[in-house]
Motif scaffolding. Structure first.
Motif, PDB file in Angstrom:
ATOM      1  N   LEU A  70       0.824  -1.209   0.000  1.00  0.00           N
ATOM      2  CA  LEU A  70       0.000   0.000   0.000  1.00  0.00           C
ATOM      3  C   LEU A  70       0.856   1.257   0.000  1.00  0.00           C
ATOM      4  CD1 LEU A  70      -2.767  -1.048   2.577  1.00  0.00           C
ATOM      5  CD2 LEU A  70      -2.954  -0.951   0.085  1.00  0.00           C
ATOM      6  N   ILE A  86      -2.963  -5.927  -4.621  1.00  0.00           N
ATOM      7  CA  ILE A  86      -3.205  -4.584  -4.088  1.00  0.00           C
ATOM      8  C   ILE A  86      -4.591  -4.508  -3.467  1.00  0.00           C
ATOM      9  CG2 ILE A  86      -3.395  -2.138  -4.689  1.00  0.00           C
ATOM     10  CD1 ILE A  86      -1.429  -2.738  -7.018  1.00  0.00           C
ATOM     11  N   LYS A  87      -5.580  -5.101  -4.150  1.00  0.00           N
ATOM     12  CA  LYS A  87      -6.951  -5.085  -3.638  1.00  0.00           C
ATOM     13  C   LYS A  87      -7.048  -5.840  -2.319  1.00  0.00           C
ATOM     14  CE  LYS A  87     -11.694  -5.929  -5.212  1.00  0.00           C
ATOM     15  NZ  LYS A  87     -12.534  -6.449  -6.323  1.00  0.00           N
ATOM     16  N   MET A 126      -5.639  -3.755   0.481  1.00  0.00           N
ATOM     17  CA  MET A 126      -6.532  -2.669   0.894  1.00  0.00           C
ATOM     18  C   MET A 126      -7.638  -3.178   1.820  1.00  0.00           C
ATOM     19  SD  MET A 126      -6.834  -0.530  -2.692  1.00  0.00           S
ATOM     20  CE  MET A 126      -7.890   0.735  -1.974  1.00  0.00           C
ATOM     21  N   ARG A 127      -7.946  -4.490   1.728  1.00  0.00           N
ATOM     22  CA  ARG A 127      -9.014  -5.059   2.553  1.00  0.00           C
ATOM     23  C   ARG A 127      -8.489  -5.604   3.888  1.00  0.00           C
ATOM     24  NH1 ARG A 127     -12.331  -8.559  -2.064  1.00  0.00           N
ATOM     25  NH2 ARG A 127     -13.333  -6.768  -3.090  1.00  0.00           N
ATOM     26  N   LYS A 166      -6.103  -1.476   7.613  1.00  0.00           N
ATOM     27  CA  LYS A 166      -7.148  -0.470   7.840  1.00  0.00           C
ATOM     28  C   LYS A 166      -6.961   0.213   9.184  1.00  0.00           C
ATOM     29  CE  LYS A 166     -10.751  -2.570   4.953  1.00  0.00           C
ATOM     30  NZ  LYS A 166     -12.082  -3.227   4.951  1.00  0.00           N
ATOM     31  N   LEU A 218      -4.173   2.726   8.729  1.00  0.00           N
ATOM     32  CA  LEU A 218      -4.658   3.890   7.986  1.00  0.00           C
ATOM     33  C   LEU A 218      -5.572   4.753   8.849  1.00  0.00           C
ATOM     34  CD1 LEU A 218      -5.393   2.258   4.511  1.00  0.00           C
ATOM     35  CD2 LEU A 218      -3.575   3.893   5.055  1.00  0.00           C
TER      36      LEU A 218
END
Length: 519
Positions: free
Chosen positions: A90, A223-224, A227-228, A233, A236
């Motif tokens: 990421l 990448i997907k 992000m999950r 998360k 972030l």
């Protein structure tokens, strides 16, 4: 592991970096003075530096290290490696996007930072220099990822050494590239890029040895999936407010740079030269202590050992006052000997010395606050509490700009430096109160009173020696004997340090209290 030993190791590497940084600034001062060219370079270098501190050393580290420590403590190295791969994927693609956008929209960024440049050539030079150096944010952010991994595994030395390579790159750029270019200042910008690349390459063998070299995903599905990821998360989510909380002083610095660009030519450079000297003790102590504290605090909080966490923060605070107090006095009363010995050569005039000295004095007012923020903030981040520093940061930013509004019309660039110091002191005080209310500050009030009384007496003797030294010689006229001036500066400084610690020893200060071990 002995925290003081760890901090000393980080500090020794940081000292080497800062010494080379001072050599670098001396070379720049000698070759370019405080001119429109150096103003342009300092503005250009400030942009990637701001992003580095916002997204890399600041927000990213404070969000990443506690979660990595928690993951390592609860689930072991295999799960930690998965988290590292996700985060590196990421971070890499986000950085690539930021660098591309930064290069494309550089003129607008420079206008935002330095709208007061009256000379179109200076503005255009800033744009070119920024475009050359902007990819540095990519290198240094990946360096910060590697540093977070190494620091979590208690490998502090290599991350602490990497800034040395940036300074070496810039020194080589100033000595060997600049004289061969039609626009010499480009040599410094190229040196920045070389240094950033070397900083990243240096970390790779050590990550391989730990088995923690990040694996960056390049496919859409990877990448997907990254992000999950739930931990990504969380990072972030923490990073968002941490971007602001960690970097209040940097945001203020950008605003101050813009204001300085509207003042007399050289104002940006005078602040930059003073800032370099101010960052010497800030990095030696604040960065070193903050670096070794965060992993230990994160581990203590993950294990719900809040008593240990409180002791760690108190240790950091007391060490800060022990070292930062004389450093602040040195900037305030010994500014001219420092500025002349380091910068008063070539194109750097006596007027530049005077302007840099008053900025140094202003920075001295807030030095303890600047360092304490780096020591106190990990007390919140290790608990994954970002909201409190954000609220404090908003208030501090408002107070800093209010100080600018009041001080700058009367004190010019000195008012800008003073406002940063005032804001840092307010920031540190509010963080202190926040930790006290959470029961982190467990050092008895009577012990604090005795501790501060001894520090004040020691610092008083230290200041007397430096004040006498600052006024005993004509430091400007000593330009004809630069080696003599440097030796005199070092002699007075060493003598004052000896008097300081001797005074503390005589009045019963217990240095062994700082030999703290983490668990």
């Amino acid at each position: 592991m002995n925290l003081l030993t760890s901090a000393a190791k980080v500090s020794s590497m940081t000292m080497l970096s800062r010494i080379l940084g001072l050599v670098r600034e001396t070379l720049i001062a000698r070759a370019f003075g405080a001119s429109e060219m150096t103003d342009a370079f300092n503005v250009a270098f400030r942009l990637p530096n701001l992003l580095r501190r916002l997204f890399a050393e600041g927000a990213f580290s404070q969000a990443f290290v506690p979660i990595l420590s928690e993951t390592n403590t609860k689930f072991g190295p295999e799960k930690s490696k998965q988290l590292i791969n996700v985060v590196s994927t990421l971070l890499f693609w986000a950085l690539l996007l930021v660098v591309i956008l930064g290069v494309v929209f550089t003129p607008f960024l420079v206008l935002f930072v330095a709208s007061g440049f009256k000379n179109q050539e200076t503005f255009e030079l800033s744009v070119i220099l920024t475009r050359i150096m902007f990819p540095y944010i990519g290198f240094i952010s990946m360096v910060s990822l590697a540093a977070g991994i190494l620091n979590t595994n208690k490998r502090f030395m290599v991350p602490a050494f990497t800034p040395v390579l940036l300074n070496l790159g810039m020194i080589c750029g100033a000595l060997f590239l600049a004289p061969k270019l039609s626009t010499p200042i480009y040599g410094l910008a190229i040196g920045v890029m070389i240094g950033g690349f070397l900083q990243l390459v240096l970390q790779i063998p050590f990550l391989l040895k730990l088995g923690m070299l990040p694996k960056i995903g390049i496919t859409y599905s990877t990448i997907k999936s990254a992000m999950r990821d739930s931990d990504a998360k969380r990072i972030l989510k923490l990073m968002g407010p941490a971007v602001f909380a960690v970097s209040v002083s940097q945001i203020s610095l950008i605003i101050n740079t813009n204001i300085a660009s509207h003042l007399a030519t050289g104002s940006v450079s005078w602040l930059s030269y003073a800032d370099r000297l101010m960052e010497f003790p800030t990095a030696l102590l604040g960065v070193a202590v903050g670096t070794v504290l965060l992993p230990s605090l994160s581990k203590a909080n993950a294990a719900a050992n809040y008593e240990l966490a409180g002791k760690l923060v108190n240790w950091g605070i007391r060490l800060t006052f022990l070292i930062a107090s004389p450093a602040a006095i040195a900037l305030f009363v010994f500014g001219e000997p420092l500025a002349t010995s380091l910068y008063h050569y070539g194109k750097f005039s006596s007027h530049d010395v005077a302007m840099t000295t008053v900025a140094l004095q202003a920075y001295g007012v807030g030095l303890i606050g600047l360092i304490l923020v780096k020591v106190l903030a990990p007390g919140f981040y290790a608990r994954q509490d970002i909201k409190t520093p954000v609220k404090i940061g908003l208030f501090v930013l408002a107070m800093t700009q209010l100080s600018n509004y009041i001080l700058v019309p009367y004190l010019q660039h000195t008012g800008l430096a003073l406002s940063i110091g005032i804001g840092a002191c307010i920031n540190a005080a509010l963080l202190w109160v926040g930790l006290y209310r959470r029961g982190v500050m467990r050092f008895g009030e009577q012990q604090w009173l005795k501790f501060f009384a001894r520090i004040v007496l020691g610092v008083g003797m230290f200041g007397v020696v430096l004040h006498f030294g600052a006024n005993y010689h004509n430091w400007i006229e000593l330009q004809v004997s630069p080696l003599t001036r440097i030796l005199l500066m070092m002699a007075w400084g060493s003598g004052a340090i000896l008097v300081y610690f001797l005074t503390l020893w005589i009045i019963g200060f217990k240095f062994k209290e700082f030999l703290r071990h983490s668990h």
